[in-house]
Scaffold this motif. Sequence first.
Motif, PDB file in Angstrom:
ATOM      1  N   GLU A 181       4.314   3.578   7.334  1.00 33.27           N
ATOM      2  CA  GLU A 181       4.802   4.911   6.979  1.00 33.27           C
ATOM      3  C   GLU A 181       4.241   5.970   7.924  1.00 33.27           C
ATOM      4  O   GLU A 181       3.032   5.999   8.158  1.00 33.27           O
ATOM      5  CB  GLU A 181       4.343   5.270   5.562  1.00 33.27           C
ATOM      6  N   TYR A 229       2.274  -0.073   0.515  1.00 31.28           N
ATOM      7  CA  TYR A 229       2.822   1.260   0.271  1.00 31.28           C
ATOM      8  C   TYR A 229       4.312   1.201  -0.069  1.00 31.28           C
ATOM      9  O   TYR A 229       4.805   1.992  -0.819  1.00 31.28           O
ATOM     10  CB  TYR A 229       2.598   2.119   1.517  1.00 31.28           C
ATOM     11  N   ARG A 230       5.013   0.216   0.497  1.00 28.86           N
ATOM     12  CA  ARG A 230       6.453   0.128   0.269  1.00 28.86           C
ATOM     13  C   ARG A 230       6.782  -1.129  -0.517  1.00 28.86           C
ATOM     14  O   ARG A 230       6.142  -2.154  -0.320  1.00 28.86           O
ATOM     15  CB  ARG A 230       7.170   0.035   1.618  1.00 28.86           C
ATOM     16  N   GLU A 231       7.830  -1.072  -1.329  1.00 35.64           N
ATOM     17  CA  GLU A 231       8.138  -2.205  -2.200  1.00 35.64           C
ATOM     18  C   GLU A 231       8.461  -3.470  -1.407  1.00 35.64           C
ATOM     19  O   GLU A 231       8.056  -4.566  -1.780  1.00 35.64           O
ATOM     20  CB  GLU A 231       9.302  -1.849  -3.121  1.00 35.64           C
ATOM     21  N   GLN A 232       9.181  -3.349  -0.288  1.00 39.64           N
ATOM     22  CA  GLN A 232       9.568  -4.533   0.462  1.00 39.64           C
ATOM     23  C   GLN A 232       8.344  -5.327   0.924  1.00 39.64           C
ATOM     24  O   GLN A 232       8.335  -6.545   0.933  1.00 39.64           O
ATOM     25  CB  GLN A 232      10.441  -4.136   1.665  1.00 39.64           C
ATOM     26  N   SER A 243      -0.276  -2.031  -5.395  1.00 40.71           N
ATOM     27  CA  SER A 243       0.613  -1.055  -4.769  1.00 40.71           C
ATOM     28  C   SER A 243       0.682   0.240  -5.568  1.00 40.71           C
ATOM     29  O   SER A 243       0.421   0.240  -6.770  1.00 40.71           O
ATOM     30  CB  SER A 243       2.011  -1.662  -4.670  1.00 40.71           C
ATOM     31  N   HIS A 297       3.481   1.619  -5.920  1.00 37.18           N
ATOM     32  CA  HIS A 297       4.836   1.531  -6.470  1.00 37.18           C
ATOM     33  C   HIS A 297       4.822   0.760  -7.772  1.00 37.18           C
ATOM     34  O   HIS A 297       4.191  -0.301  -7.849  1.00 37.18           O
ATOM     35  CB  HIS A 297       5.738   0.751  -5.500  1.00 37.18           C
ATOM     36  N   ASN A 314       6.192  -1.918  -9.850  1.00 37.90           N
ATOM     37  CA  ASN A 314       6.970  -3.070  -9.396  1.00 37.90           C
ATOM     38  C   ASN A 314       6.822  -4.257 -10.345  1.00 37.90           C
ATOM     39  O   ASN A 314       5.959  -4.245 -11.217  1.00 37.90           O
ATOM     40  CB  ASN A 314       6.531  -3.453  -7.987  1.00 37.90           C
TER      41      ASN A 314
END
Lengths: 154, 256
Positions: B108, B164-167, B181, B183, B185
């Motif tokens: 990011e 930091y990102r879901e993927q 994370s 996020h 999820n």
Amino acid sequence: MNRAGILVECINLSQLGICLTTALNEIEQKNILDVIVFNYRWERLPLVARFCMMQPFEAWGFDAPIMATNLKTAMLLLKCPLPTKKFFYVWDLEWLYQKSEQYKFYQSIYQNPDLELIARSESHANLITKCWKKPLFIMENFDHAKLTELFTNQ
Amino acid sequence: MKIAIAMLSSTDIQGIYYTLTQGTEHQCVPWDIQHKTIYDFLYEHKPDILITKRNTIQPFFYEALQKYSTKLVILEDINLQPAGNTLAFQPQDPDPLYVSDVLFINIEPNLDKNFFKCLKWLNSSKYIFKSVGIHKLPLPTYLGVPSLDDIKKLLASTKICIIYREQGLYDAACMKTFCISNHLNKLFPDFSNIEEFQQHVNFFYENDTARQMHIDNAYNHIMSGNTYLDRTNEVLQWAQTNESDAVRMDFLESIE
């Protein structure tokens, strides 16, 4: 007499230049170790140098221990076939301020099995151990006693 | 079927590309938009389907696609759920050169302030913390830009990975790496503030069983219909009956 080499970018009016010149002048007086400095650039010396200086290419055929002092000289040192032992005195934590260098590049130097790391302070040593590998020992500002011990024991 | 794929910098396109080139019998051609025009590319390869993302589309694409009878699939039209790239990321043994307690891979450009506080805490903690990534971080433990091979070795050799990102969670789960994370999820524990973050790191660092339980759950979730092989099948099935009409609309608008 024992011989050794130190690879530097240049000896000038910097902390590295002053500390290195002072330490090598001290060593020279004892007459037990002959140290040659291989430097890339010639600039005005901060003190009278009582040791030899040569071009960095000469390190290629130098058959004694050599110490690099930054990433550029460490890269050169790794390519030299003859030095009996290779050290990297991590004077500066260079990975902190390079623009966008590859992890692989840093790893090929800091974690290279042919290169023994030497740290400058306790805090540097902790960080280097966490990030890369454990330094051989800590030597503050080219401490002449430690430098002599390191090179004469090889 | 011959499938062309553009915009390989995006994670979901990468997952589909891996699947098409390694996991199916379809012929797949990557298209580098920067270096070849659509006319040249379609003339050269004549693909049946072009898969891409919306931000690459130009109004004049419509004419070219019509001329070479190529069906367009814009991924945003299908609303794909995140999936694990099991072909690129597989479990592997830890490498002693890459060992860490906590790892952060930064993709990011602008991190959230509270998230960065968590990283700063890790930096001064007792843990061996390493951070890498394409965006430089102002931390002494930031060690440069890793290759895919480095990322895999780093993931395999860490106890806790901060995502930091879901993927990223799905990729790490494919490698059986434990993550936390910011996020919310389905796979791993999440945190919303630094206290929660510290609790998670301290607890999961000490507790191997709890870590393993989350790893197994996440891995099973991915393997039960959440891989890119499943997503690619969804895309191809969708393409049999539908076509993204965004290009035609843009084209008509540009004429008006």
